[in-house]
Design an enzyme around this catalytic site. Sequence first.
Site, PDB file in Angstrom:
ATOM      1  N   ASP A   1       0.790  -1.137  -0.002  1.00  0.00           N
ATOM      2  CA  ASP A   1       0.008  -0.094  -0.014  1.00  0.00           C
ATOM      3  C   ASP A   1       0.766   1.416   0.071  1.00  0.00           C
ATOM      4  O   ASP A   1       0.672   2.228   0.940  1.00  0.00           O
ATOM      5  CB  ASP A   1      -0.855  -0.053   1.232  1.00  0.00           C
ATOM      6  CG  ASP A   1      -1.819   1.102   1.162  1.00  0.00           C
ATOM      7  OD1 ASP A   1      -2.322   1.444   0.507  1.00  0.00           O
ATOM      8  OD2 ASP A   1      -2.032   1.428   2.497  1.00  0.00           O
TER       9      ASP A   1
ATOM     10  N   GLU B   1       2.977  -8.704   6.969  1.00  0.00           N
ATOM     11  CA  GLU B   1       1.916  -9.402   6.610  1.00  0.00           C
ATOM     12  C   GLU B   1       2.005 -10.160   5.567  1.00  0.00           C
ATOM     13  O   GLU B   1       1.200 -10.131   4.352  1.00  0.00           O
ATOM     14  CB  GLU B   1       0.941  -8.046   6.384  1.00  0.00           C
ATOM     15  CG  GLU B   1       0.695  -7.471   7.544  1.00  0.00           C
ATOM     16  CD  GLU B   1      -0.571  -6.084   7.081  1.00  0.00           C
ATOM     17  OE1 GLU B   1      -1.091  -6.343   5.937  1.00  0.00           O
ATOM     18  OE2 GLU B   1      -0.813  -5.495   8.013  1.00  0.00           O
TER      19      GLU B   1
ATOM     20  N   TYR C   1      -7.112  -3.312  12.377  1.00  0.00           N
ATOM     21  CA  TYR C   1      -7.841  -1.870  12.002  1.00  0.00           C
ATOM     22  C   TYR C   1      -9.168  -2.189  12.472  1.00  0.00           C
ATOM     23  O   TYR C   1     -10.145  -2.111  11.561  1.00  0.00           O
ATOM     24  CB  TYR C   1      -7.603  -1.757  10.667  1.00  0.00           C
ATOM     25  CG  TYR C   1      -6.231  -1.314  10.182  1.00  0.00           C
ATOM     26  CD1 TYR C   1      -6.152   0.169  10.364  1.00  0.00           C
ATOM     27  CD2 TYR C   1      -5.151  -2.121  10.094  1.00  0.00           C
ATOM     28  CE1 TYR C   1      -4.611   0.859  10.138  1.00  0.00           C
ATOM     29  CE2 TYR C   1      -3.999  -1.779   9.560  1.00  0.00           C
ATOM     30  CZ  TYR C   1      -3.682  -0.355   9.663  1.00  0.00           C
ATOM     31  OH  TYR C   1      -2.528   0.103   9.536  1.00  0.00           O
TER      32      TYR C   1
ATOM     33  N   GLU D   1       0.491  -1.775  14.099  1.00  0.00           N
ATOM     34  CA  GLU D   1      -0.125  -0.784  13.064  1.00  0.00           C
ATOM     35  C   GLU D   1      -1.661  -0.656  13.987  1.00  0.00           C
ATOM     36  O   GLU D   1      -2.117  -1.662  14.423  1.00  0.00           O
ATOM     37  CB  GLU D   1      -0.389  -1.470  11.793  1.00  0.00           C
ATOM     38  CG  GLU D   1       0.897  -0.984  10.927  1.00  0.00           C
ATOM     39  CD  GLU D   1       0.699  -1.542   9.534  1.00  0.00           C
ATOM     40  OE1 GLU D   1      -0.433  -1.507   8.956  1.00  0.00           O
ATOM     41  OE2 GLU D   1       1.643  -1.858   9.054  1.00  0.00           O
TER      42      GLU D   1
HETATM   43  C1  GCB Z   1      -1.631  -2.438   6.444  1.00  0.00           C
HETATM   44  C2  GCB Z   1      -0.359  -2.400   6.060  1.00  0.00           C
HETATM   45  C3  GCB Z   1       0.077  -0.889   5.649  1.00  0.00           C
HETATM   46  C4  GCB Z   1      -1.094  -0.074   4.973  1.00  0.00           C
HETATM   47  C5  GCB Z   1      -2.106  -0.140   6.039  1.00  0.00           C
HETATM   48  C6  GCB Z   1      -3.212   0.370   5.706  1.00  0.00           C
HETATM   49  O1  GCB Z   1      -1.934  -3.424   7.129  1.00  0.00           O
HETATM   50  O2  GCB Z   1       0.794  -2.986   6.575  1.00  0.00           O
HETATM   51  O3  GCB Z   1       0.966  -1.179   4.684  1.00  0.00           O
HETATM   52  O4  GCB Z   1      -0.800   1.099   4.779  1.00  0.00           O
HETATM   53  O5  GCB Z   1      -2.679  -1.439   6.610  1.00  0.00           O
HETATM   54  O6  GCB Z   1      -3.799   1.553   5.948  1.00  0.00           O
HETATM   55  O7  GCB Z   1      -4.215  -0.028   4.851  1.00  0.00           O
END
Ligand code: GCB
Length: 631
Positions: free
Chosen positions: A208, A452, A489, A525
């Site tokens: 990403d 990941e 998330y 994260e």
């Molecule tokens: C993740 C990734 C990261 C992305 C982020 C997102 O899990 O490790 O590279 O930018 O989510 O914002 O989706």
Amino acid sequence: MLLPARFYVFRVLCLFAVFEAVCLLDTGMLFPRESSSREVKELNGRWDFRADKSPNRNQGFEKAWYKSPLAETGPVIDMPVPASYNDITQDPTLRDFIGWVWYEREVVVPSRWIADEGTRVVLRVGSAHYYSIVWVNGVKVTEHNGGHLPFEAEIGSLIRKDPTQPCRITIAVNNTLTLDTLPPGNIQHMDDHTKYPDGFFVQNIYFDFFNYAGIHRSVLLYTTPKAYVDDITVVTDFSDNTGLAYYKVSVQGAATATLSVTLMEKNGHCVATSSGPSGVLKVVDVNLWWPYLMHENPAYLYSMEVRLTATDDGSTYEDVYTLPVGIRTVNVTSTQFLINNKPFYFHGVNKHEDSDIRGKGFDWPLIVKDFNLLKWLGANSFRTSHYPYAEEILQMCDRHGIVVIDECPGVGIKDIRSFGNASLTHHLAVMDELVLRDKNHASVVMWSVANEPAAEMPPADFYFNHSLSLHYDMWNAAPYVDVICVNSYFSWYHDPGHLEVIPIQLRAQFENWYGKYQKPIIQSEYGADAVPGLHSDPPLMFSEEYQKAVLQSYHNVFDQKRKQYVIGELIWNFADFMTAQEITRVVGNKKGIFTRERQPKAAAFILKERYWRLANETGRLPVWTKYPCSF
Ligand code: GCB
């Protein structure tokens, strides 16, 4: 070499990997530093540039563009080095270009470098993305596979062949990603002419961030004497008040050499000396290297001067290399991360090397600004998501006490075809290059092997050998690492818009991981996109209020679990950054707590308040940091 007993039981694989790297790679990769025996000449600035837009992208090789000045084989444009080339022009085909681009410039080499046969002249590229081939005066001197690490070639004999000729450096760089590159990608040709123009193809990636390309870090010429210090490895420890720096020096260019090693404190006074290719420097009343906000005198660095004298073929050579050394230890228990035997809690960020115009190009103003923001925020750490950052950034971390999780570019490994031997071999080579480059940084406390990777794949050998931290649902790999790093998330990718799920899902996440593995966990994260200036109450997704609410909800759970085994929290992300064009991205990823221009969103103030509170609770602040508003 005598090593302390704890060395052998260290669970932190960085040290383990150091010596392995030294064995596998036959030369060192010391950062080029000036000294009484070494000179450095930066080749940054304007270079000639051409993208090979021929259908097979191969015209440059067919017509041997490296053999004559680039301007003689076709039109060239100005291109700054270091910088990604993508955002420099108004040409959309260059922004999204895939294939070979060609850089060239002429250099005036000081005549004394040429006259003195006892001087090695080395050409070094800090990094170029992804595959590079380098020629000097039309002769190929090196090639390198990988986008984020330095490579070098000795060019002395070549420039001495005809000292009247200017030194013309040509670098061809290709940003094509394959299933075996890190990160991986693949090219897909679209042959349906009812839908796509002739020759249409795309590069698919599974990570990403925008695949910026070009010469991203400094290009340098530097000298060493013919006999020189090739590599230094330092591992540190302490016992009571005595600091211990175990060192190993490797020499090239002479069968035998005399080495003297001196450790100096900040004021230049010598505190320990040794001689020989390996040994231990003992420092009485040691000043340990402490992280920012953990001690009133953080980031103390000694200078280790290595002085070599060698005689070869009747000539005598002297070389001097000075390495900054921070004396500290790192240990991991089932619930804690210890620096100098004291619990360390990571309150920090994930970053990207990313900014407007420059893309991933190295830029001192941006770097210094980012460190000011980190300190303003009260952050004590970051992860080099998702690739190795410039060495100058790690040097800043050493100087300021910012703790680093050093990540290799193993991101977006999703395709089953990327789990073969070719990928494994390349992954190991990249890890070796990374460890060789970064092993001596006091700030680097952990290696991260992958972000990941596809969790459903069977575990591959490289997890067993090199990993320290892995990210996301890596159930298979968790037994082999020291620290479990989890990305999640909740209320964003899962149950979007439902803030109320966070406490229950986050608690369950931690309890499941800890219950199964009894290893300390970092939330590596978490976050939410926020379009700067977009407001909504009650909080709706993409508003600054929603980003704040996500953070606050996560923080409540962190506060319960950090009393047990959660050893850190790293927000995703420090700043907004560019991605590929996608329906889920509005000119890039907006999960930054700062905008791409480094202005704070509302969430930055939430985090600042929290990080300073954590620092006050867990650390010993220097007097000048007691009042964070003074930044
Ligand atoms: C993740 C990734 C990261 C992305 C982020 C997102 O899990 O490790 O590279 O930018 O989510 O914002 O989706």
